[in-house]
Design an enzyme around this catalytic site. Structure first.
Site, mmCIF file in Angstrom:
data_model
loop_
_atom_site.group_PDB
_atom_site.id
_atom_site.type_symbol
_atom_site.label_atom_id
_atom_site.label_comp_id
_atom_site.label_asym_id
_atom_site.label_seq_id
_atom_site.Cartn_x
_atom_site.Cartn_y
_atom_site.Cartn_z
ATOM 1 N N CYS A 1 -8.054 7.509 5.464
ATOM 2 C CA CYS A 1 -7.488 6.929 4.228
ATOM 3 C C CYS A 1 -8.444 7.038 3.038
ATOM 4 O O CYS A 1 -8.002 6.986 1.885
ATOM 5 C CB CYS A 1 -7.140 5.471 4.445
ATOM 6 S SG CYS A 1 -6.101 5.272 5.874
ATOM 7 N N HIS B 1 -5.096 3.245 -2.309
ATOM 8 C CA HIS B 1 -4.486 3.829 -1.117
ATOM 9 C C HIS B 1 -3.196 3.072 -0.822
ATOM 10 O O HIS B 1 -3.150 1.849 -0.955
ATOM 11 C CB HIS B 1 -5.468 3.718 0.047
ATOM 12 C CG HIS B 1 -4.870 4.079 1.366
ATOM 13 N ND1 HIS B 1 -4.121 5.212 1.550
ATOM 14 C CD2 HIS B 1 -4.905 3.447 2.568
ATOM 15 C CE1 HIS B 1 -3.727 5.269 2.806
ATOM 16 N NE2 HIS B 1 -4.181 4.209 3.439
ATOM 17 N N ASN C 1 2.785 5.681 4.121
ATOM 18 C CA ASN C 1 1.337 5.869 4.085
ATOM 19 C C ASN C 1 1.033 7.327 4.440
ATOM 20 O O ASN C 1 1.221 7.732 5.582
ATOM 21 C CB ASN C 1 0.710 4.899 5.094
ATOM 22 C CG ASN C 1 -0.795 5.020 5.197
ATOM 23 O OD1 ASN C 1 -1.394 5.954 4.673
ATOM 24 N ND2 ASN C 1 -1.405 4.082 5.894
HETATM 25 O O1 UT7 Z 1 -3.873 3.281 6.143
HETATM 26 C C1 UT7 Z 1 -4.474 2.892 7.318
HETATM 27 C C2 UT7 Z 1 -4.875 1.490 7.296
HETATM 28 N N1 UT7 Z 1 -3.811 0.684 7.835
HETATM 29 C C3 UT7 Z 1 -3.434 -0.407 7.219
HETATM 30 O O2 UT7 Z 1 -3.936 -0.740 6.173
HETATM 31 C C4 UT7 Z 1 -2.381 -1.237 7.910
HETATM 32 C C5 UT7 Z 1 -2.655 -2.718 7.719
HETATM 33 N N2 UT7 Z 1 -1.730 -3.535 8.455
HETATM 34 C C6 UT7 Z 1 -0.425 -3.657 8.128
HETATM 35 O O3 UT7 Z 1 0.037 -3.005 7.190
HETATM 36 C C7 UT7 Z 1 0.414 -4.649 8.886
HETATM 37 O O4 UT7 Z 1 -0.403 -5.348 9.794
HETATM 38 C C8 UT7 Z 1 1.619 -4.008 9.652
HETATM 39 C C9 UT7 Z 1 2.661 -3.532 8.669
HETATM 40 C C10 UT7 Z 1 1.167 -2.853 10.511
HETATM 41 C C11 UT7 Z 1 2.281 -5.069 10.557
HETATM 42 O O5 UT7 Z 1 2.683 -6.170 9.759
HETATM 43 P P1 UT7 Z 1 2.261 -7.680 10.149
HETATM 44 O O6 UT7 Z 1 2.886 -8.519 9.146
HETATM 45 O O7 UT7 Z 1 0.761 -7.705 10.276
HETATM 46 O O8 UT7 Z 1 2.971 -7.863 11.542
HETATM 47 P P2 UT7 Z 1 2.363 -8.171 12.977
HETATM 48 O O9 UT7 Z 1 1.671 -6.970 13.519
HETATM 49 O O10 UT7 Z 1 1.608 -9.458 12.924
HETATM 50 O O11 UT7 Z 1 3.693 -8.386 13.793
HETATM 51 C C12 UT7 Z 1 4.612 -9.446 13.498
HETATM 52 C C13 UT7 Z 1 5.849 -9.277 14.339
HETATM 53 C C14 UT7 Z 1 5.548 -9.032 15.810
HETATM 54 O O12 UT7 Z 1 6.556 -9.685 16.563
HETATM 55 P P3 UT7 Z 1 6.306 -11.140 17.215
HETATM 56 O O13 UT7 Z 1 5.128 -10.956 18.121
HETATM 57 O O14 UT7 Z 1 6.015 -12.035 16.063
HETATM 58 O O15 UT7 Z 1 7.592 -11.433 17.897
HETATM 59 C C15 UT7 Z 1 5.712 -7.547 15.961
HETATM 60 O O16 UT7 Z 1 6.077 -7.154 17.270
HETATM 61 O O17 UT7 Z 1 6.565 -8.114 13.899
HETATM 62 C C16 UT7 Z 1 6.842 -7.258 15.010
HETATM 63 N N3 UT7 Z 1 6.872 -5.887 14.530
HETATM 64 C C17 UT7 Z 1 8.001 -5.283 14.104
HETATM 65 N N4 UT7 Z 1 9.252 -5.712 13.996
HETATM 66 C C18 UT7 Z 1 10.174 -4.859 13.515
HETATM 67 C C19 UT7 Z 1 5.835 -4.998 14.423
HETATM 68 N N5 UT7 Z 1 6.280 -3.839 13.928
HETATM 69 C C20 UT7 Z 1 7.618 -3.999 13.720
HETATM 70 C C21 UT7 Z 1 8.609 -3.136 13.221
HETATM 71 N N6 UT7 Z 1 9.866 -3.613 13.130
HETATM 72 N N7 UT7 Z 1 8.352 -1.872 12.806
#
Ligand code: UT7
Length: 335
Positions: free
Chosen positions: A113, A260, A290
């Site tokens: 990134c 980014h 991304n």
């Molecule tokens: O460029 C590279 C660097 N990367 C980044 O900067 C990424 C940084 N992180 C993020 O952007 C976020 O952490 C994500 C978008 C990847 C995830 O969002 P979040 O708000 O942190 O969600 P989470 O991982 O805490 O997950 C929350 C819930 C989980 O379900 P439960 O355990 O609460 O029932 C996940 O299983 O959302 C669920 N979940 C999804 N649901 C529907 C995770 N991915 C998805 C999805 N669709 N695609």
């Protein structure tokens, strides 16, 4: 002293749009979840065989045309990607050949990134030292062919898009305080595991382990999203202040932040922490997702096309954090 000027930019995405609704059909996700958590509405994914070098070559052609340069006019090429066409040689060599070049030096870099930030700092050092006069800096990614498109990979897969962008950079003699005013770059491999694709792995006795299912999760990128999110929100303001201090300018002198595009919420949180007006932060993640090394130059290309930045004197801040971990901030003043 020579300073680096941006002569032109270019971009290219493959023609195939993949909306959040398209993803709902192949995995357990929803348009609402993706939009709310990331800001993404669609991304572009290749639908025929094509590598980062092909996308990069298209973006490079646009940038070269904008600068009025022939490929032969470039002294040095830097290609940033985490998704090279093949294991080796690097995509930069492949792209240069596609541009019709057969002796121009090429440097492939793997800073994910922050590829554009590391590439810009390297180009600037080449220009300032006299090693190169004209540099073509390209970021290109084909993520889609390596993503886990089942529900198992949904947290990673929904955020990544394919694309490329390029900038033509040139050294110009001037005593003014312009060009790349400062770069603050960092890396911490202790957190490599928080965003990585493990296989194929040269460190193994057989880099493609025999008997392993091709569906083994280690072939796919894994990401500790929440940990990276927190790290970004903490480190981006810190590294921005470091770059401002190096450039000896205040935040009020920044006309536009071109960050980014990993997650819209990260960039909004950054803006709130820095007390920046929302209009000062550029977003285009909703259209492209991304695109890693392509993300900042792609955003810069659109910001310049929309005349949000690019006039002499305009000062732009680039910030990024991603796999490595690597993170950084650069401050560039147009002239
Ligand atoms: O460029 C590279 C660097 N990367 C980044 O900067 C990424 C940084 N992180 C993020 O952007 C976020 O952490 C994500 C978008 C990847 C995830 O969002 P979040 O708000 O942190 O969600 P989470 O991982 O805490 O997950 C929350 C819930 C989980 O379900 P439960 O355990 O609460 O029932 C996940 O299983 O959302 C669920 N979940 C999804 N649901 C529907 C995770 N991915 C998805 C999805 N669709 N695609």
């Amino acid at each position: 002293m020579k300073k680096t000027t941006i002569r032109s930019t270019g971009m290219f995405v493959p023609p195939n749009v993949v909306t959040n609704h398209d993803l709902e059909k192949i995995m357990d996700t929803s348009d609402e979840w993706i939009r709310q958590r990331t800001g993404i509405r669609q991304r572009y994914w290749i639908n025929e065989e094509c590598g980062a070098s092909d996308l990069g070559a298209e973006a490079a052609r646009m940038a070269l045309a904008g600068a009025g340069w022939q490929p032969e006019d470039v002294d040095f090429i830097i290609f940033a990607t985490l998704s090279p066409d093949i294991m080796f040689p690097g995509s930069g060599c492949l792209m240069a050949a596609k541009l019709g070049l057969d002796k121009t030096p090429v440097l492939d870099i793997r800073q994910q990134c922050t590829g554009f930030l590391y590439g810009l700092a390297t180009a600037d050092a080449y220009i300032k030292s006299g090693l190169a006069g004209r540099v073509l800096l390209v970021g290109g990614e084909v993520h889609s062919s390596g993503l886990d498109k089942s529900t198992r990979g949904r947290d990673v897969t929904v955020i990544f898009g394919d694309g490329a962008a390029a900038v033509c950079l040139e050294g110009v003699q001037t005593d003014e305080k312009v060009g790349l005013l400062a770069s603050a770059l960092h890396a911490d491999g202790n957190h490599a595991g928080s965003l990585m694709a493990e296989l194929p792995a040269s460190r193994l006795l057989q880099r493609i382990p025999p008997g392993l299912s091709t569906d083994d999760p280690r072939y796919y990128p894994v990401m500790d999203g929440p940990a990276i999110f927190k790290k970004a929100v903490r480190m981006l303001p810190r590294v921005t202040n470091e770059a401002l201090e190096k450039a000896d300018i205040g935040l009020d002198e920044i006309d536009l932040v071109v960050p980014h595009q990993a997650n819209k919420r990260i960039n909004q949180a950054f803006g709130q922490f820095m007390k920046l007006d929302e209009s000062k932060i550029f977003h285009n993640i909703e259209k492209y997702g991304n695109t890693t090394a392509a993300s900042i130059p792609l955003a810069l290309h659109e910001a310049m096309a929309q005349e949000r930045v690019g006039k002499p004197g305009d000062t732009v801040l680039f910030v990024a954090l991603g796999a490595g971990l690597t993170w950084g901030a650069s401050i560039f003043r147009f002239f």
